[in-house]
Design a protein around this motif. Sequence first.
Motif, PDB file in Angstrom:
ATOM      1  N   LEU A 141      43.658  42.689  33.490  1.00 17.59           N
ATOM      2  CA  LEU A 141      42.509  42.804  32.597  1.00 17.59           C
ATOM      3  C   LEU A 141      42.183  41.448  31.969  1.00 17.59           C
ATOM      4  O   LEU A 141      41.008  41.069  31.871  1.00 17.59           O
ATOM      5  CB  LEU A 141      42.774  43.842  31.509  1.00 17.59           C
ATOM      6  N   ILE A 142      43.208  40.719  31.570  1.00 14.23           N
ATOM      7  CA  ILE A 142      43.000  39.372  31.021  1.00 14.23           C
ATOM      8  C   ILE A 142      42.339  38.486  32.074  1.00 14.23           C
ATOM      9  O   ILE A 142      41.392  37.756  31.784  1.00 14.23           O
ATOM     10  CB  ILE A 142      44.334  38.768  30.527  1.00 14.23           C
ATOM     11  N   ALA A 143      42.838  38.576  33.303  1.00 17.52           N
ATOM     12  CA  ALA A 143      42.248  37.787  34.391  1.00 17.52           C
ATOM     13  C   ALA A 143      40.786  38.166  34.618  1.00 17.52           C
ATOM     14  O   ALA A 143      39.930  37.292  34.808  1.00 17.52           O
ATOM     15  CB  ALA A 143      43.055  37.974  35.676  1.00 17.52           C
ATOM     16  N   ALA A 144      40.484  39.454  34.573  1.00 15.04           N
ATOM     17  CA  ALA A 144      39.105  39.902  34.774  1.00 15.04           C
ATOM     18  C   ALA A 144      38.198  39.382  33.665  1.00 15.04           C
ATOM     19  O   ALA A 144      37.086  38.910  33.928  1.00 15.04           O
ATOM     20  CB  ALA A 144      39.061  41.431  34.829  1.00 15.04           C
ATOM     21  N   PHE A 145      38.663  39.473  32.424  1.00 11.18           N
ATOM     22  CA  PHE A 145      37.877  38.945  31.302  1.00 11.18           C
ATOM     23  C   PHE A 145      37.704  37.432  31.426  1.00 11.18           C
ATOM     24  O   PHE A 145      36.634  36.894  31.175  1.00 11.18           O
ATOM     25  CB  PHE A 145      38.555  39.253  29.966  1.00 11.18           C
ATOM     26  N   THR A 146      38.758  36.743  31.814  1.00 11.16           N
ATOM     27  CA  THR A 146      38.745  35.280  31.853  1.00 11.16           C
ATOM     28  C   THR A 146      37.845  34.740  32.947  1.00 11.16           C
ATOM     29  O   THR A 146      37.075  33.809  32.721  1.00 11.16           O
ATOM     30  CB  THR A 146      40.181  34.741  32.036  1.00 11.16           C
ATOM     31  N   ASN A 147      37.928  35.315  34.148  1.00 14.56           N
ATOM     32  CA  ASN A 147      37.116  34.780  35.246  1.00 14.56           C
ATOM     33  C   ASN A 147      35.736  35.425  35.330  1.00 14.56           C
ATOM     34  O   ASN A 147      34.918  35.005  36.132  1.00 14.56           O
ATOM     35  CB  ASN A 147      37.861  34.833  36.586  1.00 14.56           C
ATOM     36  N   ALA A 148      35.474  36.446  34.505  1.00 13.82           N
ATOM     37  CA  ALA A 148      34.156  37.085  34.410  1.00 13.82           C
ATOM     38  C   ALA A 148      33.602  37.501  35.767  1.00 13.82           C
ATOM     39  O   ALA A 148      32.404  37.424  36.011  1.00 13.82           O
ATOM     40  CB  ALA A 148      33.169  36.172  33.671  1.00 13.82           C
ATOM     41  N   SER A 149      34.467  37.964  36.648  1.00  9.53           N
ATOM     42  CA  SER A 149      34.030  38.344  37.989  1.00  9.53           C
ATOM     43  C   SER A 149      33.626  39.814  38.096  1.00  9.53           C
ATOM     44  O   SER A 149      33.190  40.252  39.145  1.00  9.53           O
ATOM     45  CB  SER A 149      35.126  38.021  39.001  1.00  9.53           C
ATOM     46  N   TYR A 150      33.779  40.555  37.015  1.00  8.11           N
ATOM     47  CA  TYR A 150      33.420  41.972  37.027  1.00  8.11           C
ATOM     48  C   TYR A 150      32.263  42.208  36.072  1.00  8.11           C
ATOM     49  O   TYR A 150      32.131  41.525  35.051  1.00  8.11           O
ATOM     50  CB  TYR A 150      34.624  42.833  36.625  1.00  8.11           C
ATOM     51  N   ASP A 151      31.446  43.192  36.390  1.00  3.08           N
ATOM     52  CA  ASP A 151      30.316  43.536  35.533  1.00  3.08           C
ATOM     53  C   ASP A 151      30.749  44.390  34.353  1.00  3.08           C
ATOM     54  O   ASP A 151      30.203  44.278  33.261  1.00  3.08           O
ATOM     55  CB  ASP A 151      29.241  44.288  36.335  1.00  3.08           C
ATOM     56  N   VAL A 152      31.726  45.253  34.596  1.00  2.00           N
ATOM     57  CA  VAL A 152      32.207  46.184  33.575  1.00  2.00           C
ATOM     58  C   VAL A 152      33.732  46.168  33.589  1.00  2.00           C
ATOM     59  O   VAL A 152      34.347  46.198  34.654  1.00  2.00           O
ATOM     60  CB  VAL A 152      31.700  47.627  33.850  1.00  2.00           C
ATOM     61  N   VAL A 153      34.323  46.116  32.391  1.00  4.16           N
ATOM     62  CA  VAL A 153      35.772  46.182  32.256  1.00  4.16           C
ATOM     63  C   VAL A 153      36.081  47.266  31.229  1.00  4.16           C
ATOM     64  O   VAL A 153      35.556  47.238  30.118  1.00  4.16           O
ATOM     65  CB  VAL A 153      36.368  44.831  31.783  1.00  4.16           C
ATOM     66  N   VAL A 154      36.889  48.244  31.624  1.00  5.07           N
ATOM     67  CA  VAL A 154      37.361  49.264  30.689  1.00  5.07           C
ATOM     68  C   VAL A 154      38.763  48.828  30.285  1.00  5.07           C
ATOM     69  O   VAL A 154      39.641  48.701  31.137  1.00  5.07           O
ATOM     70  CB  VAL A 154      37.369  50.666  31.329  1.00  5.07           C
ATOM     71  N   ALA A 155      38.937  48.577  28.989  1.00  4.80           N
ATOM     72  CA  ALA A 155      40.184  47.958  28.534  1.00  4.80           C
ATOM     73  C   ALA A 155      40.483  48.354  27.095  1.00  4.80           C
ATOM     74  O   ALA A 155      39.592  48.843  26.383  1.00  4.80           O
ATOM     75  CB  ALA A 155      40.058  46.439  28.645  1.00  4.80           C
ATOM     76  N   PRO A 156      41.713  48.102  26.655  1.00  6.87           N
ATOM     77  CA  PRO A 156      42.019  48.319  25.245  1.00  6.87           C
ATOM     78  C   PRO A 156      41.092  47.480  24.360  1.00  6.87           C
ATOM     79  O   PRO A 156      40.834  46.303  24.649  1.00  6.87           O
ATOM     80  CB  PRO A 156      43.466  47.842  25.116  1.00  6.87           C
ATOM     81  N   VAL A 157      40.585  48.079  23.298  1.00  7.68           N
ATOM     82  CA  VAL A 157      39.663  47.398  22.401  1.00  7.68           C
ATOM     83  C   VAL A 157      40.320  46.165  21.788  1.00  7.68           C
ATOM     84  O   VAL A 157      39.690  45.112  21.660  1.00  7.68           O
ATOM     85  CB  VAL A 157      39.147  48.369  21.316  1.00  7.68           C
TER      86      VAL A 157
END
Length: 180
Positions: free
Chosen positions: A22-38
Motif C-alpha cells: 500500500l505504501i508503494a502504491a501511494f508512493t509511486n501513484a500508479s493506481y487510480d484508487v487505493v483502499v487502505a487504512p485511513v
Amino acid sequence: CLLSRGLGDVYKRQIVSGSDPLIAAFTNASYDVVVAPVNLGAKLYNANENFSYILYKTIVWGNYYLVSNEEIATLESLEGKTVLVFGKNSTPDVVLRTLISAKNINVNLEYVDDVATANSYLLSGKADIIVSAEPSLTKMSANKNFYTLDLQKQWQQLTGSYSLPQAGIFIKKDLSLIHI
C-alpha cells in the motif's frame, strides 16, 4: 485493494496484504484508487506535500477487539499481562496504548505485522490475548468461541466518541473531479 484503469472503462483489481504494497502504491501513484487504512493514508499525506491522493470516503469504522481464550472483563484485568498487537504505531496500537495509559494499567505489548499473524498466534497458543479486527475475528471465531472486549466501547467511555475511522477509499486527485 488497488485499482488501476485497464482498457476502456474496465479496472484491474489487486488485493494485497500488509502495509508495504500500500505504501508503494501511494508512493509511486500508479493506481487510480487505493483502499487502505485511513491512518496510513493520513501519515503519507502529511509526510509528502505532493501526495497524489485524497480521501474520498471512510468505509470502515471501529472494528478492534481484545480477544482471548479466557474472559476479559475489563481493561483493568490486563494488569501485568502481555497483549499481542498487530501494526506497531498504527491505529490498533495507538488505541490500545491510549486506553491503557488513561487507566494507568501496566501491560506488556508485543507486536506482529498484521491481524492474520496475531490471530494465528492466539489459535496456536503462542499468545493468550491479542488485538484483532473484523472481519477476520468473525472468520477465526467460526470454529471456536473466544472472549472479546470491544475497544470501541472502551474508546467511547474514554473520549465520548464512538467512531474510529479504519479504512477508506483514496482516489487520485485528478479523478476527484469525476463523480464516483
